[in-house]
Enzyme design. Structure first.
Site, PDB file in Angstrom:
ATOM      1  NE  ARG A 251      61.750  32.401  29.706  1.00  0.00           N
ATOM      2  CZ  ARG A 251      61.373  32.250  28.443  1.00  0.00           C
ATOM      3  NH1 ARG A 251      61.363  31.038  27.912  1.00  0.00           N
ATOM      4  NH2 ARG A 251      61.011  33.287  27.708  1.00  0.00           N
TER       5      ARG A 251
ATOM      6  CG  HIS B 188      38.336  38.830  27.062  1.00  0.00           C
ATOM      7  ND1 HIS B 188      36.976  38.843  26.849  1.00  0.00           N
ATOM      8  CD2 HIS B 188      38.499  38.884  28.401  1.00  0.00           C
ATOM      9  CE1 HIS B 188      36.342  38.922  27.999  1.00  0.00           C
ATOM     10  NE2 HIS B 188      37.238  38.942  28.970  1.00  0.00           N
TER      11      HIS B 188
END
Length: 225
Positions: free
Chosen positions: A197, A130
């Site tokens: 990560r 969105h």
């Protein structure tokens, strides 16, 4: 509501569970079923477990051979079942994949899951989100841009991971459980966290090397002669 005598209650309970077990055995979606025939492709030996959560836009979903998709799966293309025009190959799932129960894959333009990819349970993948650029319009009514997603062959996506729009995951990547992934992930990497990560990466001839420079190396598996 009047109480049910215990013998009758046990009989009813046994009957409900027997009917449910029968439904589980015959309710799976396979290439030979009516719903399987609605898919853009539904490869030989593949199965979508019963019960389902949601399937719409099946004509734009292509599933390869010998792929297992767990129960309570959501596989959807577009913004709803009333959308008339859909990309012809918006969601493509390769051969020999195992996608865990309660997964949710929502494609609007392009999600590709290559061969031999395995998911844990409760994995979420989407190529759109969105928007929030207009401060006066409710967020839920602002549709973001479509950003294709690709998950490379041989990768493992852990329990509860989220793969966000615009993500490209390389080959033989491990995504740790509960991670939120966005962006590019190199081949042969282990990623984890929110946002995810790189935790380890493969160095040929050395092994799986920690990305933090700690010197922690995990040896490569040896193949018997």
């Amino acid at each position: 509501m009047p109480s049910v005598p215990r013998p009758v209650r046990r009989l009813l309970n046994r009957s409900v569970h027997a009917a449910w077990r029968l439904a589980e055995r015959v309710g799976d979606v396979t290439p030979e079923t009516d719903l399987g025939a609605e898919f853009g492709a539904f490869g030989r030996g593949s199965c979508l477990g019963f019960p389902l959560a949601t399937v719409f836009g099946a004509g734009a979903i292509h599933i390869g051979e010998d792929t297992l998709i767990g129960r309570y799966a959501t596989l959807s293309v577009g913004y709803g079942p009333t959308q008339a025009v859909l990309p012809p190959r918006a969601l493509v799932i390769g051969d020999r994949c195992v996608l865990g129960a309660r997964l949710c894959v929502t494609a609007h333009e392009s999600i590709t899951i290559a061969d031999d990819v395995w998911f844990g349970q409760d994995v979420f993948v989407s190529d759109a989100s969105h928007g929030y650029s207009d401060p006066h319009t409710p967020i839920g009514r602002q549709f973001g841009i479509h950003q294709p997603v690709r998950i490379g062959s041989g990768s493992w996506i852990g329990h509860g991971a989220m793969i966000l729009p615009g993500t490209t995951i390389g080959r033989n990547v491990v995504v740790a459980a509960g991670s939120v992934v966005r962006g590019e992930v190199e081949d042969h990497a282990v990623v984890g966290g929110v946002p995810a990560r790189v935790i380890r990466r493969l160095e040929p001839g050395v092994g799986w090397v920690a990305a933090d420079g700690s010197g922690d190396v995990r040896a490569l598996a040896t193949t018997p002669a």
